[in-house]
Design an enzyme around this catalytic site. Sequence first.
Site, PDB file in Angstrom:
ATOM      1  N   TYR A  37      14.503 -43.218  11.030  1.00  0.00           N
ATOM      2  CA  TYR A  37      13.277 -42.684  11.649  1.00  0.00           C
ATOM      3  C   TYR A  37      12.188 -43.764  11.673  1.00  0.00           C
ATOM      4  O   TYR A  37      11.519 -43.980  12.686  1.00  0.00           O
ATOM      5  CB  TYR A  37      12.846 -41.474  10.828  1.00  0.00           C
ATOM      6  CG  TYR A  37      11.643 -40.704  11.311  1.00  0.00           C
ATOM      7  CD1 TYR A  37      11.670 -39.999  12.506  1.00  0.00           C
ATOM      8  CD2 TYR A  37      10.486 -40.630  10.528  1.00  0.00           C
ATOM      9  CE1 TYR A  37      10.575 -39.253  12.925  1.00  0.00           C
ATOM     10  CE2 TYR A  37       9.392 -39.888  10.922  1.00  0.00           C
ATOM     11  CZ  TYR A  37       9.430 -39.201  12.130  1.00  0.00           C
ATOM     12  OH  TYR A  37       8.345 -38.463  12.535  1.00  0.00           O
TER      13      TYR A  37
ATOM     14  N   LYS B 182      10.405 -45.235  14.912  1.00  0.00           N
ATOM     15  CA  LYS B 182       8.989 -44.910  15.100  1.00  0.00           C
ATOM     16  C   LYS B 182       8.106 -46.164  15.143  1.00  0.00           C
ATOM     17  O   LYS B 182       7.087 -46.177  15.840  1.00  0.00           O
ATOM     18  CB  LYS B 182       8.514 -43.969  13.990  1.00  0.00           C
ATOM     19  CG  LYS B 182       8.972 -42.512  14.170  1.00  0.00           C
ATOM     20  CD  LYS B 182       8.525 -41.946  15.496  1.00  0.00           C
ATOM     21  CE  LYS B 182       8.294 -40.455  15.492  1.00  0.00           C
ATOM     22  NZ  LYS B 182       8.084 -39.935  16.872  1.00  0.00           N
TER      23      LYS B 182
HETATM   24  N1  NAD Z   1       4.820 -32.654  12.057  1.00  0.00           N
HETATM   25  C1  NAD Z   1       4.479 -33.776  11.429  1.00  0.00           C
HETATM   26  O1  NAD Z   1       3.861 -33.774  10.355  1.00  0.00           O
HETATM   27  C2  NAD Z   1       4.842 -35.106  12.018  1.00  0.00           C
HETATM   28  C3  NAD Z   1       4.604 -36.260  11.251  1.00  0.00           C
HETATM   29  C4  NAD Z   1       4.851 -37.496  11.807  1.00  0.00           C
HETATM   30  C5  NAD Z   1       5.358 -37.577  13.087  1.00  0.00           C
HETATM   31  N2  NAD Z   1       5.638 -36.434  13.793  1.00  0.00           N
HETATM   32  C6  NAD Z   1       6.185 -36.591  15.136  1.00  0.00           C
HETATM   33  O2  NAD Z   1       5.508 -35.703  16.001  1.00  0.00           O
HETATM   34  C7  NAD Z   1       6.385 -35.297  17.050  1.00  0.00           C
HETATM   35  C8  NAD Z   1       6.419 -33.780  17.134  1.00  0.00           C
HETATM   36  O3  NAD Z   1       6.983 -33.269  15.953  1.00  0.00           O
HETATM   37  P1  NAD Z   1       6.866 -31.737  15.504  1.00  0.00           P
HETATM   38  O4  NAD Z   1       6.421 -31.760  14.095  1.00  0.00           O
HETATM   39  O5  NAD Z   1       6.106 -30.969  16.482  1.00  0.00           O
HETATM   40  O6  NAD Z   1       8.416 -31.335  15.491  1.00  0.00           O
HETATM   41  P2  NAD Z   1       9.180 -30.124  16.218  1.00  0.00           P
HETATM   42  O7  NAD Z   1      10.607 -30.226  15.774  1.00  0.00           O
HETATM   43  O8  NAD Z   1       8.453 -28.849  16.006  1.00  0.00           O
HETATM   44  O9  NAD Z   1       9.038 -30.501  17.757  1.00  0.00           O
HETATM   45  C9  NAD Z   1       9.797 -31.500  18.377  1.00  0.00           C
HETATM   46  C10 NAD Z   1      10.238 -30.977  19.716  1.00  0.00           C
HETATM   47  O10 NAD Z   1      10.977 -32.007  20.388  1.00  0.00           O
HETATM   48  C11 NAD Z   1      12.072 -31.411  21.041  1.00  0.00           C
HETATM   49  N3  NAD Z   1      13.123 -32.406  21.244  1.00  0.00           N
HETATM   50  C12 NAD Z   1      13.919 -32.961  20.307  1.00  0.00           C
HETATM   51  N4  NAD Z   1      14.776 -33.826  20.873  1.00  0.00           N
HETATM   52  C13 NAD Z   1      14.502 -33.834  22.193  1.00  0.00           C
HETATM   53  C14 NAD Z   1      15.033 -34.551  23.294  1.00  0.00           C
HETATM   54  N5  NAD Z   1      16.049 -35.418  23.146  1.00  0.00           N
HETATM   55  N6  NAD Z   1      14.518 -34.342  24.525  1.00  0.00           N
HETATM   56  C15 NAD Z   1      13.498 -33.450  24.703  1.00  0.00           C
HETATM   57  N7  NAD Z   1      12.968 -32.728  23.689  1.00  0.00           N
HETATM   58  C16 NAD Z   1      13.459 -32.927  22.441  1.00  0.00           C
HETATM   59  C17 NAD Z   1      12.504 -30.300  20.112  1.00  0.00           C
HETATM   60  O11 NAD Z   1      13.291 -29.323  20.794  1.00  0.00           O
HETATM   61  C18 NAD Z   1      11.179 -29.768  19.608  1.00  0.00           C
HETATM   62  O12 NAD Z   1      10.686 -28.695  20.379  1.00  0.00           O
HETATM   63  C19 NAD Z   1       7.724 -35.943  16.735  1.00  0.00           C
HETATM   64  O13 NAD Z   1       7.851 -37.158  17.447  1.00  0.00           O
HETATM   65  C20 NAD Z   1       7.637 -36.230  15.258  1.00  0.00           C
HETATM   66  O14 NAD Z   1       8.510 -37.274  14.859  1.00  0.00           O
HETATM   67  C21 NAD Z   1       5.387 -35.207  13.291  1.00  0.00           C
END
Ligand code: NAD
Length: 300
Positions: A164, A168
């Site tokens: 990851y 990232k």
């Molecule tokens: N939630 C956090 O605290 C956090 C922290 C750091 C980074 N992030 C990043 O923020 C972003 C959103 O994360 P989140 O927490 O909302 O997670 P989440 O799992 O709720 O949402 C991610 C969404 O991406 C979709 N997805 C996954 N693979 C896909 C693909 N190949 N094509 C199209 N859609 C796809 C999933 O179906 C899901 O709806 C991500 O990139 C994650 O790495 C989140």
Amino acid sequence: MDEELRFDGRVVVVTGAGGGLGRQYALMFGGRGAKVVVNDLGGDEKGSGSCSTAADNVVDEIRATGGQAVANYASVEEGALIIQAAVDNFGTVDVVINNAGILRDVSFHKMTDEDWTLLQRVHLNGTRAVTQAAWPILRDKGYGRIVMTTSAAAIYGNFGQANYAAAKLGILGLANALAEEGRSRNIQVNTIAPIAASRMTATAFPQEFLANLRAEAISPLVGWLAHENCSETKGLFEVGAGYIAKLRWERALGHAFGADRAFTLDDVARHWGRIVDFTDAEHPLGLNDSLEAVERALRA
Ligand SMILES: NC(=O)c1ccc[n+]([C@@H]2O[C@H](COP(=O)([O-])OP(=O)(O)OC[C@H]3O[C@@H](n4cnc5c(N)ncnc54)[C@H](O)[C@@H]3O)[C@@H](O)[C@H]2O)c1
């Protein structure tokens, strides 16, 4: 009272918008006049499976309040299909929010090729595929706003997330390069490192900690970075829990041994304190600032 910042006439693509943070972004853009492509593959958090319900539900939510949105179910790996959906339905694209993501946490000594490759494919290659499909359109129109998503786990390093973290921070490298390539065409590229409660973080933190990490607290920054009034580019921001802050590189003044003088690891050891001393540190913004340090060393 000031008028609210709106996106009337703008076409916004949000990847991974069927749930979590992406859903909040899509609702925010839809509620402020944008035409939104709600992309989501609809798989599980580890990248398995697919379904159309997640994206459809968000489109229904946006339309229910009078907004304009269409669903798209392609994987970000097929970025051209997602941008094509924007062009087919709304004629163009103005804003790309690269948000889709999955996790496959496992310590490095147990990490399989698939754990590694899938994360690069979805995060890094997916971000590149979507962005590169939009790029010629943004260049031609001389306007674009792109928001990339990285993670504190990548910036600072975290156990069990080598795949990851690599993907990232690859995205941050991509953003830095594209910010330079887009500068003359009014294409601005910024990166966020969010923290919020979602299915992705549901098991990573205690419930009481997550309770205050609302997903809605990320979208105001994303909206501002995507707005035409915002002039920020090449920025990196930590955001979550109602807090937003910019990050930057810091370089120690260091020690110049002299470019024409041989020196050894013993010399490095002797001057180590100076090399890692951040007193009067500098904050380089671009490659020129790096070359400037080289020129200074040559003059030393
Ligand atoms: N939630 C956090 O605290 C956090 C922290 C750091 C980074 N992030 C990043 O923020 C972003 C959103 O994360 P989140 O927490 O909302 O997670 P989440 O799992 O709720 O949402 C991610 C969404 O991406 C979709 N997805 C996954 N693979 C896909 C693909 N190949 N094509 C199209 N859609 C796809 C999933 O179906 C899901 O709806 C991500 O990139 C994650 O790495 C989140």
